[in-house]
Motif scaffolding. Structure first.
Motif, PDB file in Angstrom:
ATOM      1  N   GLY A 169     -69.999 -63.465   2.138  1.00  0.00           N
ATOM      2  CA  GLY A 169     -70.590 -64.428   1.458  1.00  0.00           C
ATOM      3  C   GLY A 169     -72.338 -64.106   1.500  1.00  0.00           C
ATOM      4  O   GLY A 169     -73.235 -64.673   0.982  1.00  0.00           O
ATOM      5  N   VAL A 170     -72.440 -63.764   2.900  1.00  0.00           N
ATOM      6  CA  VAL A 170     -73.933 -63.523   3.455  1.00  0.00           C
ATOM      7  C   VAL A 170     -74.321 -62.380   2.763  1.00  0.00           C
ATOM      8  O   VAL A 170     -75.862 -62.562   2.706  1.00  0.00           O
ATOM      9  N   ALA A 209     -77.844 -63.039   0.752  1.00  0.00           N
ATOM     10  CA  ALA A 209     -79.016 -63.615   1.555  1.00  0.00           C
ATOM     11  C   ALA A 209     -79.558 -62.701   2.568  1.00  0.00           C
ATOM     12  O   ALA A 209     -80.517 -63.078   3.272  1.00  0.00           O
ATOM     13  N   PHE A 237     -83.320 -62.301   3.036  1.00  0.00           N
ATOM     14  CA  PHE A 237     -83.898 -63.550   3.285  1.00  0.00           C
ATOM     15  C   PHE A 237     -83.866 -63.625   5.004  1.00  0.00           C
ATOM     16  O   PHE A 237     -84.605 -64.146   5.759  1.00  0.00           O
ATOM     17  N   ILE A 238     -82.325 -63.385   5.232  1.00  0.00           N
ATOM     18  CA  ILE A 238     -82.215 -63.655   6.739  1.00  0.00           C
ATOM     19  C   ILE A 238     -82.992 -62.668   7.643  1.00  0.00           C
ATOM     20  O   ILE A 238     -83.599 -63.028   8.567  1.00  0.00           O
ATOM     21  N   LEU A 294     -85.983 -61.544   6.900  1.00  0.00           N
ATOM     22  CA  LEU A 294     -87.327 -61.779   6.561  1.00  0.00           C
ATOM     23  C   LEU A 294     -87.500 -63.022   7.594  1.00  0.00           C
ATOM     24  O   LEU A 294     -88.549 -62.955   8.592  1.00  0.00           O
ATOM     25  N   LEU A 295     -86.703 -63.865   7.731  1.00  0.00           N
ATOM     26  CA  LEU A 295     -86.609 -65.117   8.474  1.00  0.00           C
ATOM     27  C   LEU A 295     -86.543 -64.682  10.033  1.00  0.00           C
ATOM     28  O   LEU A 295     -87.311 -65.215  10.732  1.00  0.00           O
ATOM     29  N   MET A 319     -89.722 -63.430  11.354  1.00  0.00           N
ATOM     30  CA  MET A 319     -90.739 -64.391  11.598  1.00  0.00           C
ATOM     31  C   MET A 319     -90.451 -64.917  12.921  1.00  0.00           C
ATOM     32  O   MET A 319     -91.295 -65.245  13.525  1.00  0.00           O
ATOM     33  N   SER A 361     -79.981 -67.714  16.713  1.00  0.00           N
ATOM     34  CA  SER A 361     -79.760 -68.120  15.495  1.00  0.00           C
ATOM     35  C   SER A 361     -78.927 -67.317  14.776  1.00  0.00           C
ATOM     36  O   SER A 361     -78.102 -67.877  13.897  1.00  0.00           O
ATOM     37  N   LEU A 362     -79.064 -66.162  14.753  1.00  0.00           N
ATOM     38  CA  LEU A 362     -77.929 -65.381  14.087  1.00  0.00           C
ATOM     39  C   LEU A 362     -76.517 -65.629  14.238  1.00  0.00           C
ATOM     40  O   LEU A 362     -75.464 -65.609  13.583  1.00  0.00           O
ATOM     41  N   ARG A 422     -75.295 -68.047  15.795  1.00  0.00           N
ATOM     42  CA  ARG A 422     -74.768 -69.409  15.123  1.00  0.00           C
ATOM     43  C   ARG A 422     -74.303 -69.180  13.814  1.00  0.00           C
ATOM     44  O   ARG A 422     -73.307 -69.733  13.439  1.00  0.00           O
ATOM     45  N   LEU A 423     -75.122 -68.634  13.113  1.00  0.00           N
ATOM     46  CA  LEU A 423     -74.676 -68.487  11.454  1.00  0.00           C
ATOM     47  C   LEU A 423     -73.183 -67.986  11.423  1.00  0.00           C
ATOM     48  O   LEU A 423     -72.555 -68.209  10.683  1.00  0.00           O
ATOM     49  N   LEU A 454     -70.682 -70.431  12.931  1.00  0.00           N
ATOM     50  CA  LEU A 454     -70.642 -71.513  12.023  1.00  0.00           C
ATOM     51  C   LEU A 454     -69.689 -71.259  10.535  1.00  0.00           C
ATOM     52  O   LEU A 454     -69.098 -71.762  10.183  1.00  0.00           O
ATOM     53  N   LEU A 455     -70.017 -69.923  10.263  1.00  0.00           N
ATOM     54  CA  LEU A 455     -69.368 -69.612   8.912  1.00  0.00           C
ATOM     55  C   LEU A 455     -67.925 -69.405   9.190  1.00  0.00           C
ATOM     56  O   LEU A 455     -67.238 -69.719   8.443  1.00  0.00           O
TER      57      LEU A 455
END
Lengths: 292, 180, 284
Positions: free
Chosen positions: C74-75, C78, C81-82, C84-85, C88, C126-127, C129-130, C133-134
């Motif tokens: 499902g990722v 996205a 965007f992942i 890109l963020l 950043m 952050s990655l 965690r994603l 949690l998934l």
């Protein structure tokens, strides 16, 4: 006689094709509808009537197999834009009141004509005409909030919304369901009026064959995704066995005629209404009509 | 029978919750706004409607729904963070309801519009704000995304919420007669 | 048109039936475990903790016989965007990421762009965690039937009823919502077709991008909301007519019972989470 307005040959349709949940709703339907006709489309639940009818205004398109021409256009061609078609062919669904979204009745009915870009006066005229056709008094109802209407009034307002488009063809998918006998009669009267006075082509999908009396010149019977019978109302009425075999209810009077024939008293023609049955049976009993 | 959660509140929250779930499931996002925040664009609308029609508790519960389904369907780190996802969403319903209650005495339509704006911004600002605090996004980027998303979200929400609330209440917006 | 059929089968994630240990756990145990682990994931920032969490969550998914690839797929849309963020985060949070002690070492610099140990940690965590949690959410949505979940939630909230929390009422809201999703989904389809048939300028075709302007959405969403509110009125009447009186003193048909594996799972999760959170700053 001109070309048929609608022509379907071997029309097939599968929902969710290519997935494990695929359902073949239409397996090969042939249909012809001439301009100005009024025909009835009957069949048991799941026969594919709604699927068929949604092809007739371009909501669904023929895919791999089967052909459909509407007004000379090949609906299987992806380049054909169905939107202008939908303004000339009005399709009223089973609970049309679900489509109401404006606060005031007049605004909702005016939605279609406004979408057509018509000038203000014409929009007003069409709304007035449409409301009159469905029996909603213009002055009394045009400024009423939709939520204050009864269920029957809402249905009429919704039908008026489609009528306001002045479609040359009107298709109703079981539009009488949920109506009381009076409401049903009013709707059928409306259809008769449209057919006779405006020359509107009418296609009525229904499970109540009695609805078609006095309206439909021809009846098409659909079952299991196929056309199984076609003919005049009387011809179809008379085929009680075939109808039963396909899971259709037989009209009451036809059953009466059938029961009598089984006991050796064959009526001269298949009765369509109670009155016709009376006219047939009374003389044989040696009484005059109207005597119970 | 719980006096705070009446039958009416339970049922309305349930039905509007169903719409929330439905909107969440159609993951394409209804507005083609080119930001990675496509998910949130209309799911806040049932929350706002619930808050206006039936009060802060219904709004908060719907916000929770919004949070849950947005969390489940999220595929970006920032949106998979429970702190980012739940807190602002639960607040949407509350801020909306309070704003509406406060303003409705003066003008019904204005109250609905302002409440909708407040609710939508609670969502956008809240989510992005906590996103910045949790360091998923630098502030300038957050402001950029925020403005890009907030404008269509707010306008769309205002249009729809006003249409629904007024049609439901039988109140016409500017005129009491049909526009014919 | 096939795309519209999707609405009929909407659930919270697709339940994938199975007989694994995880499937057979009491829903309350599963919810507790997942909540604890979500807390562990959300509040830890150390590499060690996340390695352990990743291993644990993957292990749990394996234990549940769930297809990892399907869950993670499902990722894919996205990913840009992942990325890109993540970039950043990497470059922007140079100085102030994580804790002052661990964040300051500069790893790479190019003009104004600066990557520090702190921002690297932030991005990677952050990655992680994603992913975690998934997988954790999937344990609930893919390995537990929806009705079990709502029942479990209500059951867990019930003790709080004594403190005034309307547990039954809250879970009833969830039940009503789930029950009406397919109904409203079909309704939406009908509205779509009806509006297109009466003059609304809706374009068909394309995946789910069939709505493009505010007016189109009004024509579709307003009737949907009105329909939902009308149904609500009917349901309210029906419940009142049946003298629905809330949850107090209500008995239950289905009885959930916690057994040994449930207690073990919850205990392990509790210990693990406590350990991870306690050692937050001690581990790299």
């Amino acid at each position: 006689m001109s070309e048929p307005f609608i022509r379907a040959k071997g029309l097939q349709y599968t929902y969710m094709a290519g997935t494990p949940l695929a359902v073949e709703a239409l397996k090969g339907v042939d249909l012809e509808v001439w301009p100005g006709e009024a025909i009835g489309l009957i069949g048991p639940a799941g026969a594919g009537k709604s699927t068929l009818v949604q092809h007739l205004n371009g909501l669904l398109r023929p895919r791999a197999r089967g052909q459909l021409w509407i007004d000379g256009q090949d609906m299987g061609d992806p380049r054909v834009d169905a939107r202008p078609l939908r303004r000339r062919i009005g399709l009223v669904f089973q609970r049309p009141e679900d489509q109401l979204f404006k606060t005031l009745v007049g605004d909702d009915i005016a939605f279609g004509p406004r979408q057509l870009g018509l000038p203000r006066e014409e929009v007003r005229e069409r709304v007035r005409w449409a409301m009159e056709m469905v029996g909603l008094d213009f002055g009394a109802f045009v400024d009423r909030p939709v939520v204050s209407l009864s269920g029957g009034e809402r249905r009429r307002a919704a039908i008026a919304g489609t009528l306001a488009l002045r479609p040359s063809t009107l298709i109703l998918d079981e539009a009488t369901s949920g109506l009381d006998p009076r409401g049903r009669r009013q709707l059928l009267d409306l259809l008769r009026r449209l057919h006779r006075e405006e020359g509107t082509t009418v296609i009525l999908v229904t499970t109540h064959m009695e609805d078609l009396v006095g309206l439909a010149g021809r009846v098409v019977v659909l079952a299991g995704g196929r056309t199984v019978l076609e003919g005049s109302l009387r011809e179809v009425y008379g085929q009680a066995d075939l109808l039963r075999r396909h899971g259709l209810g037989v009209p009451q009077m036809a059953e009466v005629g059938e029961a009598l024939a089984a006991r050796g008293c064959r009526l001269s023609r298949v009765p369509l209404t109670v009155q016709e049955a009376e006219e047939e049976i009374a003389p044989r009993l040696g009484v005059s009509c109207g005597v119970v | 029978m719980n006096s705070l959660l009446t039958i009416r509140r339970i049922v309305v929250a349930g039905l509007l919750g169903a719409i929330t779930i439905l909107l969440g499931a159609t993951r394409a996002g209804f507005i083609p706004v080119p930001t990675p925040l496509g998910d949130a664009t209309i799911m806040h609308i049932p929350v706002i409607i619930g808050g206006i029609l039936d009060g802060w508790l219904v709004g908060a519960i719907l916000g929770l729904f919004f949070g849950i389904f947005s969390f489940i369907h999220a595929t970006i780190p920032m949106f998979k963070d429970p702190l980012v996802v739940f807190l602002p969403r639960i607040l949407i319903g509350i801020t909306t309801a309070l704003t509406y209650r406060g303003l409705r005495r003066s003008n019904e339509v204005v109250a609905v519009i302002v409440a909708t704006v407040v609710g939508t911004l609670t969502n956008t600002v809240g989510v992005l704000g906590i996103g910045v605090l949790r360091r998923y996004l630098p502030l300038p980027a957050a402001v950029g995304f925020g403005v890009a998303a907030a404008i269509p979200e707010t306008i769309l929400a205002a249009i729809i919420v006003v249409a629904v609330v007024l049609a439901w209440r039988g109140v016409a917006a500017r005129r009491r007669t049909a526009d014919l | 048109m096939e795309s519209f059929e999707v609405f009929r089968h909407v659930t919270i994630g697709q339940y994938l039936p199975g007989e694994s240990l995880v499937h057979r756990l009491d829903p309350r145990a599963k919810i507790t475990v997942v909540l604890l682990l979500i807390a562990a994931v959300t509040f830890s920032t150390s590499y060690t903790a996340h390695l352990a969490l990743l291993a644990l969550t993957l292990g749990l998914i394996a234990l549940a016989n769930l297809p990892v690839r399907y869950i993670v797929s499902g990722v894919r849309p996205a990913l840009p965007f992942i990325l890109l963020l993540a970039l950043m985060q990497l470059f922007v949070y140079g100085e102030a990421a994580a804790s002052a002690v661990r964040g300051s070492a500069v790893l790479w610099q190019w003009g104004v762009l600066r990557v520090t140990a702190g921002s690297l940690r932030l991005t990677l965590v952050s990655l992680a965690r994603l992913l975690e949690l998934l997988l954790l959410v999937s344990l609930l949505t893919n390995a537990t039937p929806t009705t079990s979940l709502t029942y479990g939630i209500e059951s867990m909230l019930r003790p709080f009823a004594r403190l005034g929390l309307p547990a039954h009422e809250l879970s009833l809201i969830g039940t009503i919502a789930l029950r009406f999703v397919p109904v409203l989904g079909e309704q939406f389809e009908t509205i779509l077709k009806a509006q297109a048939s009466r003059g609304a300028n809706l374009r068909f075709g394309g995946r789910l991008q069939f709505v493009r302007s505010a007016q189109q959405m009004v024509v579709l969403l307003v009737p949907l909301f009105l329909n939902a509110l009308l149904r609500a009125e009917d349901l309210i009447l029906a419940m009142e007519a049946r003298c629905y009186g809330g949850g107090r003193g209500r008995s239950h048909y289905v009885r959930l019972r916690l057994r040994a594996p449930d207690y073990v799972a919850m205990a392990l999760a509790l210990v693990f989470t406590a350990a991870v959170l306690a050692a937050r700053n001690a581990l790299p």
